[in-house]
Design an enzyme around this catalytic site. Structure first.
Site, short mmCIF file in Angstrom:
data_model
loop_
_atom_site.label_atom_id
_atom_site.label_comp_id
_atom_site.label_asym_id
_atom_site.label_seq_id
_atom_site.Cartn_x
_atom_site.Cartn_y
_atom_site.Cartn_z
N GLU A 106 7.23 11.50 1.94
CA GLU A 106 6.51 12.33 2.92
C GLU A 106 7.12 13.72 3.02
O GLU A 106 6.41 14.72 3.11
CB GLU A 106 6.50 11.67 4.31
N ASP A 159 -1.68 4.78 -5.14
CA ASP A 159 -2.57 5.94 -5.37
C ASP A 159 -2.01 7.16 -6.10
O ASP A 159 -2.37 7.47 -7.24
CB ASP A 159 -3.23 6.36 -4.04
N THR A 164 -0.42 16.03 -3.89
CA THR A 164 -1.20 15.00 -3.20
C THR A 164 -1.44 15.33 -1.73
O THR A 164 -2.22 14.66 -1.06
CB THR A 164 -0.54 13.61 -3.36
#
Ligand code: DMJ
Length: 527
Positions: A154, A287, A507
């Site tokens: 993150e 993903d 992303t």
């Protein structure tokens, strides 16, 4: 009054004063309706309408007010930003109902996630004042000397990615410096027997660990597989090869391993170098690993052949084992658990429509059209997942079993947290096909967001998109500003804004420049 008549009248006034005139604004924020004859606050800037209107003049906004990027910046981004600034300045995120700050433990004690995530969106939307105040905050207050565990993934995608983009767009040295400083703090995460990084790292002590729930102490594919783009750029900007070496090593470890049916399980133990549970997903936990294989190849100016091969091989295995068509004709990507399929698709998985289309160009020649078609089919399925709800916003996960198609059946999968993936896919599909339906679908999302998620104090997620009344979750996620609004803005803008030949999006939707081989980046691309 005849529409053209009104438009001409507005053009005249608008050009004369350089601003919309109160009473003429075509959008009524409180009511969430689009009515050319309704009073509004008239704060739209004329130049923006002139610049972006599809008809080419100011009246274009009235005659063709749909698909206008100025609406996204002036009405949506401004509302999200102003409220964050007012109620949660310097904190990670905003609680738009309780009008206070919100801090997720993903960032440890690092603060300012919304500011750093929004920097490039502000820049791209030409919100100059706001960008300036954000930059000043970064200069004075962005502080990484915290004694707490952070999520390496993150922090990388939001903070490192956000700072890198802000640097590349604005050229302001402070962003480069901060990105490299933070990158250095993340390096101890790679101190494992295999070099596969820990999920969590105390950035003061340099001690890492994994999520307690992750299969047998494993690291997560979508986490350690989503560092490549940022780390290559950190080496490029710092002159220190260590960042690129760390992520190239991840690649080597993965290439040495056997893959069940050619698929990548979501769990890998950083000590033993063995796969954990055989769960494969193109949504959560998997993903962006696939996304970064494709984008590593594109960002290297198509010289990173290894990444290319890994991507197209993976897509082949995904097609064979995970992609299915429902009896109603909807293509979906299921999850694979030790050889058995769970016929469920996450909102997160919807990003794959855009990925397949973006990768179509490099696919084996007989497959180019097929990859675009696959992207289009996933976009349609994800649009259906929105369309089949009351609020026209998609659930967190939807199923293709028990007699339903593209509908959430479990209560804990019915929420929408302002996620971007479906709009992201519309944006890629629009740029790559110019089929107008993608802009129409994007506009449907704008209307739904305005109607259900916009509240006085910003934008909020929704706990159940299938019922009549909004049950707000009271969080304005930082990715709403970095991704959802940016992708909407790009969807309604011309293709020459951040063109795909020169930029790839990380992303978290932070644009990073392609390292063109003609510009002396040959070494970086081959590391
Ligand atoms: C974002 O933080 C990133 O897109 C990430 O890869 C997955 N999910 C969120 C938004 O939904």
């Amino acid at each position: 009054c005849h529409r053209t008549c009104r438009a001409v009248c507005v053009v005249t006034t608008c050009l004369g004063r350089g601003r919309w005139v109160p009473g003429r604004a075509p959008y009524h924020p409180e009511k969430g309706q689009f009515r050319p004859d309704m009073s509004g606050d008239g704060d739209g800037k004329c130049e923006l309408f002139l610049k972006y209107s599809q008809v080419g003049v100011c009246c274009g906004f009235l005659l063709n007010q749909h698909y206008n990027p100025a609406f996204v910046s002036l009405q949506m981004m401004k509302h999200a930003w102003d409220n964050y600034k007012r109620y949660a300045w310097g904190l990670n995120e905003l609680k738009p109902i309780s009008k206070q700050g919100h801090s997720s433990n993903l960032f440890g004690n690092i603060q300012g996630a919304t500011i750093v995530d929004a920097l490039d969106t502000l820049y791209i939307m030409e919100m100059k004042e706001e960008f300036k105040e954000a930059k000043e905050w970064v200069e004075k207050s962005l502080d990484f000397s915290v004694n707490a565990d952070v999520s390496v993934f993150e922090v990388n995608i939001r903070f490192v990615g956000g700072l890198l983009s802000a640097y590349y767009l604005s050229g302001e040295e402070v962003f480069r410096k901060k990105a490299v400083e933070l990158g250095e703090k993340l390096l101890p995460a790679f101190n494992t027997p295999t070099g596969i990084p820990w999920a969590l790292l105390n950035i003061k002590s340099g001690i890492g660990r994994n999520w307690p729930w992750a299969s047998g102490g494993s690291s997560i594919l979508a986490e350690f597989g989503t560092l490549h783009l940022e780390f290559v750029h950190l080496s490029h900007l710092s002159g220190n090869p260590v960042f690129a070496e760390k992520v190239m090593n991840i690649r080597k470890v993965l290439n040495r391993l056997d893959k069940p049916e050619g698929l990548y399980p979501n769990y890998l133990n950083p000590s033993s170098g063995q796969w954990g549970q055989h769960h494969v997903s193109i949504g959560g936990l998997g993903d962006s690993f696939y996304e970064y294989l494709l984008k590593a190849w594109l960002m290297s100016d198509k010289t990173d052949e290894d990444a290319k091969k890994m991507y197209y091989d993976a897509v082949q295995a995904i097609e064979t084992h995970l992609i299915r068509k429902s009896s109603g004709g909807l293509t979906y990507i299921a999850e694979w658990k030790g050889g058995l399929l769970e016929h469920k698709m996450g909102h997160l998985t919807c990003f794959a429509g855009g990925m397949f289309a973006l990768g179509a160009d490099g696919a084996p020649s007989d497959k180019t059209g097929h990859h675009i078609e696959l992207g289009a089919e996933i976009a349609r399925t994800c649009h259906e997942s929105y369309d089949r709800t009351r609020m026209k916003l998609g659930p967190e996960a939807f199923r293709f079993d028990g007699g339903v198609e593209a509908i959430a059946t479990r209560q804990n999968e019915k929420y929408y947290i302002l996620r971007p993936e479906v709009i992201e896919t519309y944006m890629y599909m629009w740029r790559l096909t110019h089929d107008p339906k993608y802009r129409e679908w994007g506009w449907e999302a704008v209307e739904a967001l305005e109607k259900h998620c916009r509240v006085d104090g910003g934008y909020s997620g929704i706990r159940d998109v299938y019922i009549n009344h909004e049950n707000h979750d009271d969080v304005q996620q930082s990715f709403f500003l970095s991704e959802t609004l940016k992708y909407l803005y790009l969807l309604f803008s011309e293709d020459d804004l951040l063109p795909f030949e020169h930029w790839v999006f990380n992303t978290e939707a932070h644009p990073l420049p392609v390292l063109h081989k003609d510009d002396g980046n040959k070494e970086e691309n081959q590391k």
